[in-house]
Write an enzyme that holds these catalytic residues in place. Structure first.
Site, PDB file in Angstrom:
ATOM      1  N   GLU A  68      -5.817  11.690  -0.074  1.00 49.46           N
ATOM      2  CA  GLU A  68      -6.098  10.690  -1.109  1.00 49.46           C
ATOM      3  C   GLU A  68      -7.547  10.787  -1.583  1.00 49.46           C
ATOM      4  O   GLU A  68      -7.832  10.657  -2.758  1.00 49.46           O
ATOM      5  CB  GLU A  68      -5.852   9.282  -0.534  1.00 49.46           C
ATOM      6  CG  GLU A  68      -6.174   8.158  -1.497  1.00 49.46           C
ATOM      7  CD  GLU A  68      -5.748   6.789  -0.967  1.00 49.46           C
ATOM      8  OE1 GLU A  68      -5.676   6.626   0.261  1.00 49.46           O
ATOM      9  OE2 GLU A  68      -5.485   5.903  -1.798  1.00 49.46           O
ATOM     10  N   GLU A 121       2.362   0.499   1.882  1.00 48.96           N
ATOM     11  CA  GLU A 121       2.244   0.509   0.429  1.00 48.96           C
ATOM     12  C   GLU A 121       3.423   1.282  -0.159  1.00 48.96           C
ATOM     13  O   GLU A 121       4.395   0.687  -0.564  1.00 48.96           O
ATOM     14  CB  GLU A 121       0.896   1.113   0.028  1.00 48.96           C
ATOM     15  CG  GLU A 121       0.603   0.925  -1.438  1.00 48.96           C
ATOM     16  CD  GLU A 121      -0.880   0.991  -1.757  1.00 48.96           C
ATOM     17  OE1 GLU A 121      -1.700   1.102  -0.852  1.00 48.96           O
ATOM     18  OE2 GLU A 121      -1.200   0.926  -2.963  1.00 48.96           O
TER      19      GLU A 121
HETATM   20  C1  BGC Z   1      -2.985   3.757  -4.413  1.00 51.50           C
HETATM   21  C2  BGC Z   1      -3.432   4.673  -5.504  1.00 51.50           C
HETATM   22  C3  BGC Z   1      -3.264   3.872  -6.748  1.00 51.50           C
HETATM   23  C4  BGC Z   1      -4.308   2.809  -6.642  1.00 51.50           C
HETATM   24  C5  BGC Z   1      -4.584   2.012  -7.828  1.00 51.50           C
HETATM   25  C6  BGC Z   1      -3.969   2.664  -4.328  1.00 51.50           C
HETATM   26  O1  BGC Z   1      -3.727   1.785  -3.299  1.00 51.50           O
HETATM   27  O2  BGC Z   1      -2.785   4.414  -3.236  1.00 51.50           O
HETATM   28  O3  BGC Z   1      -3.026   5.939  -5.447  1.00 51.50           O
HETATM   29  O4  BGC Z   1      -3.228   4.557  -7.925  1.00 51.50           O
HETATM   30  O5  BGC Z   1      -4.087   1.994  -5.530  1.00 51.50           O
HETATM   31  O6  BGC Z   1      -5.903   2.088  -7.951  1.00 51.50           O
END
Ligand code: BGC
Length: 921
Positions: A801, A523
């Site tokens: 997270e 990501e």
């Molecule tokens: C990310 C988050 C981001 C979110 C959106 C995720 O995959 O890691 O930090 O803000 O997607 O909801």
């Protein structure tokens, strides 16, 4: 910055008398936020400096800047490019260059002197430089985008060898100055006469390549030889061909996605006055028979040292076995994915600090959880890679995998990486020095797993010899966009100290030319909502000005034509939508922080129309002033307590999540108000009135729709109160009531927060702002989840997270979304800076020209200190509680003022210098 000394001696006097009369010293000259930057494409760069003085109340009353075309001219104070003469002004930041028009490539030498409050003239500052770059494509002269013939095929991700490009050229005479302008798609490493040029990593970094590709400028004077020289480049696909989110291809659907290219212009000015220019063109040779067998941002780096081309990057190399390059027409004359002619991507200078090696860490321990499988513990969740010396016979191969956590059996946990392999491989040659030195990739990890063959296969088989690595041969290199550290914090509470350290490490892990959400899984995108929440913490920790200057352009490049900001930037706007509350609003909030903290008006000028367009979009779809329609992905208050998998039955399964429209409308009001304030700063009076009035009307609509007369908000969530209070949405008479409801909300959660990534730090700040300071300290000291203490109790060295990323006995959270290095919940750092240290910028005198120092002691803390390197110099606030007295030492930089508010509420206006204040507590 030097580490703060732990003990400070404070005396009882309220103000230290002025002893020395040292006048002012001018330090830290910067051009466009950078020290001695090269290759600018800004016609009128801005200059800033920092003043130092030991005097009390010292300030600048005038300045003089000299800009010269050579060092000796500057030394003799001949401002052949610009002599500002004495300007009566206290301006020390963003002074716009006002001299002769600067041609591409011009090198500028500059210095400053100032006059102090008594009219006393300072010494000249040390000399500083900047150089101009190439303004548009024609300044590249005959340089062409080139590539290996195989580079024109679109790469669908997967292992693919790096491209190598080279040329020999002749120089007759000594070089006086040699400058190279260069860039590539996706990432390149430039080499000259056997050495790497510069210390940039992953250049040209990640931008929306359809619109902008950053070029880099290096001074290579010392690398050029009189005689035959060799220049070469290694190209990998980098961000231009990554399988983001497990998708088959690049995040961008650009005309050259997954393809490679390289462009260079080298100017060698000789001592005899002649200039030789070497450019990338048809005369170069290339090969894909490269020792770099594969390189991907997510997947890792694979190098077979047996395939090295010895001295390929020197003039003596015979490239007869290589083939002629092609002109990369797909970049020179791009077509979009529909086959239509697309714009030539603009080549622009790099305004941000490059990604480079910033720290080195050695592993301390090594375990062998399975036969032949070795794990090193870096003791820090870090981002970068490991350099590893490899011993053994030629052909000895090591495989290095990286993970953030271990499984309970001590083996590497990789499920949360999703499809990012984070694996480096290296095959040894018969060179004496044979070492894995990764590039074109980066990994997020704390643990490094090393296995080796052919002495053994990957899996151990009884009776085979085992490859045993040595921790002494491993060095972890931490890489990130090298913004200087700005803040240092320490206090009497170890948990808060550790929290702040973890936040800083998390920030280091998530600055790779864009502010990423995470550094390990497939990501690593510039998620807008995360950095929106974290931005003020980020600014306290590091000088973010140059980084945000670059990234906000990615945000604008990714803005949809109808005004919607993306969810992350760069983002392919053809494929993804945007316009999500709190995420898109980074497009207003971050520019405003740039103004508050760095006083950057040009930033606002360049950004204003874009921000206005965004709030107009929301308004156009929601004329009734509540943001009901078109909420994009409506992520809302992501990862709030409803998402926690709690063992306890008493933990509410639902009810933590703030109603979507409530959060959205709160951000609608906030962003509209910011646009109104921007308009005011820019002198756009009509717009200012329009948007400030509209913001008021949205607040009224918010109250009508979501607020009850007793101050309760729809949903009665902690998050809702935090937002309404932080954005000043409520009438004065309801603030205290709302704050009380917010605090009452802890009961259901057994004294915990139920907030997600958008509201946790806001809740902390609003507790302190509204008379519940002890509650805020209680939360920051918790050890049960959800809390930061819980993460740390479970070994976190960065911010997770999810509150419950790992729970002993229960195990890991959902691996499809479970990073252990995510900035969002680290946004609490802002609370520590604003309230424990007590530093608050004042947007009416931005760039820390005036600020407030108002520490709010609590939670049993006996002392705290923070030092912040502001754009105008070092600010510090240190306090100590001793025998019933609260003693505060404040340092205010020259040319700035502060309002100190003591815990007993007493206020004092102070000028620059060191101040000691005390009160009873
Ligand atoms: C990310 C988050 C981001 C979110 C959106 C995720 O995959 O890691 O930090 O803000 O997607 O909801």
């Amino acid at each position: 910055m030097k580490k703060l000394v732990i003990s400070i001696v404070l005396c009882a006097a309220s103000v230290v008398p002025n002893i020395a009369l040292a006048g002012l010293e001018v330090k830290k000259l910067r051009c466009e936020y950078l020290e001695n930057p090269m290759g600018l494409d800004i016609a009128k760069p801005r200059l800033s400096w920092v003043l130092k003085s030991t005097d009390q109340g010292q300030k600048q009353t005038a300045y003089r800047i000299i800009v010269a075309s050579g060092k000796s001219k500057l030394e003799s104070s001949t401002g052949d490019l610009w002599d500002s003469k004495k300007v009566e002004s206290d301006q020390t930041i963003h002074v716009v260059y006002g001299g002769k028009t600067l041609k591409p490539g011009t090198r500028c030498w500059w210095k400053v002197k100032v006059w102090d409050k008594n009219g006393q003239e300072s010494k000249w500052s040390e000399a500083a430089t900047w150089s101009m770059g190439l303004f548009d494509r024609k300044d590249w002269g005959n340089a062409k985008w080139i590539a290996d013939p195989k580079d024109q095929a679109i790469q669908v991700s997967g292992p693919m060898p790096a491209t190598m490009l080279r040329k020999s050229f002749n120089i007759v005479g000594e070089a006086e100055r040699a400058t190279v302008y260069v860039t590539g798609l996706g990432t390149y490493e430039l080499r000259l006469n056997g050495n790497k040029v510069g210390d940039h990593l992953l250049a040209p970094e990640f931008t929306y390549y359809d619109y902008r590709i950053q070029y880099q400028t290096y001074d290579v004077t010392k690398m050029i030889k009189n005689g035959v020289n060799g220049v070469g480049a290694i190209l990998a696909t980098g961000w231009n061909g990554e399988h983001f989110f497990g998708m088959a291809i690049n995040i961008m659907q650009n005309p050259f996605q997954g393809r490679r290219g390289f462009i260079m212009r080298l100017d060698v000015e000789l001592k005899n006055g002649k200039t030789v220019t070497v450019v990338s063109d048809k005369t170069w040779k290339s090969t894909r028979e490269s020792p770099v067998r594969a390189a991907g941002i997510y997947d890792g780096y694979e190098y077979d040292a047996r395939l090295q081309w010895h001295r390929w990057d020197t003039g003596e190399f015979d490239d007869g076995l290589w083939r002629p390059v092609i002109i990369a027409d797909y970049i020179e004359n791009p077509k979009n994915h529909k086959g239509e002619k697309a714009d030539d991507p603009r080549l622009v200078w790099q305004p941000n600090q490059p990604i480079r090696v910033m720290h080195r860490i050695k592993p301390e321990t090594m375990t062998e959880p399975q036969r032949g499988v070795y794990i090193m513990d870096m003791k820090q969740n870090m981002v970068g890679w490991c350099n590893i010396q490899v011993h053994g016979r030629p052909g000895t191969e090591i495989r290095v995998r990286h993970g953030e956590m271990l499984k309970e059996d001590g083996t590497l946990y990789t499920a949360n990486l999703r499809r990012a392999l984070q694996t480096d491989r290296y095959t040894r040659s018969n060179d004496r020095h044979s070492a894995l030195e990764p590039r074109f990739t980066y990994h997020g990890f704390r643990y490094v797993e090393i296995t080796g063959r052919p002495n053994v296969p990957w899996r151990y088989e009884p009776g085979r010899r085992i490859y045993t690595p040595n921790p002494k041969h491993v060095i972890g290199e931490v890489i990130y966009s090298g913004a200087p550290q700005a803040g240092e914090f320490e206090c009497s509470n170890r948990q808060i100290n550790r929290l702040m350290d973890n936040i800083l490490w998390t920030q280091r892990g998530n600055m790779h030319s864009v502010p990423t959400d995470c550094p390990q899984r497939d990501e690593r995108a510039g998620w807008m909502g995360d950095i929106q929440a974290f931005s003020q913490t980020a600014i306290f920790n590091m000088d973010m000005a140059a980084f945000f200057t670059k990234w906000i352009k990615d945000v604008r490049d990714s803005q949809l034509d109808d005004g919607r900001y993306p969810n992350f930037a760069p983002m392919d706007k053809e494929r993804f939508a945007g316009g999500t509350p709190a995420w898109a609003d980074a497009g207003t909030i971050i520019p405003w922080r740039m103004y508050q903290n760095y006083g950057d008006v040009r930033f606002l000028e360049e950004h204003y129309e874009s921000a206005r367009h965004w709030v107009e979009f929301v308004y156009s779809k929601n004329r009734h002033l509540c943001w009901d329609k078109h909420r994009g992905s409506s992520f809302n208050d992501w990862l709030n307590a409803d998402k926690i998998k709690h063992k306890s039955e008493s933990w509410p399964k639902k009810g933590a999540e703030v109603p979507h429209q409530l959060l959205a409308t709160a951000f609608f009001a906030h962003s509209t108000e910011i646009v109104g304030k921007m308009a005011k700063v820019l002198g756009k009076t009509d717009d200012a009135k329009k948007y400030l009035d509209r913001a008021k009307a949205i607040k009224a609509a918010f109250n009508k729709r979501f607020v009850k007369p007793d101050g309760k908000l729809e949903g009665n969530t902690q998050a809702g109160y935090a937002l309404a209070l932080e954005f000043d949405l409520l009438p004065d008479n309801l603030r205290a009531k709302a704050a009380k409801h917010m605090v009452d909300g802890f009961k259901k959660y057994n004294g915990h927060m139920s907030t997600g990534i958008q509201t946790t730090h806001r809740l902390m700040k609003e507790l302190t702002r509204n008379g519940y300071n002890e509650e805020a300290y209680r939360l920051v000291n918790l050890k049960t989840f959800p809390s930061w203490g819980f993460m740390m109790e479970n070994g976190a060295t960065t911010i997770w997270e999810r509150w419950d990323g790992y729970v002993k006995g229960r195990g890991f959270q959902d691996p499809t979304m479970n990073s252990f290095n995510h900035v969002a919940f680290g946004s609490v750092g802002e609370w520590v800076w604003r309230y424990v240290v007590g530093l608050n910028p004042d947007e009416s005198r931005p760039g820390w020209k005036h600020f407030t120092v108002a520490p709010k002691p609590g939670g049993g803390l006996t002392w705290a200190r923070g030092e912040y390197e502001s754009i105008r110099g070092t600010i510090s606030s240190s306090w100590k509680i001793e025998v019933g007295k609260f003693r505060l030492e404040v340092v205010v930089p020259p040319n700035t003022t502060a309002t100190v508010i003591m815990p007993d509420g007493k206020k004092k206006e102070v000028l620059s210098g060191k101040h000691l204040l005390e009160c009873n507590c």
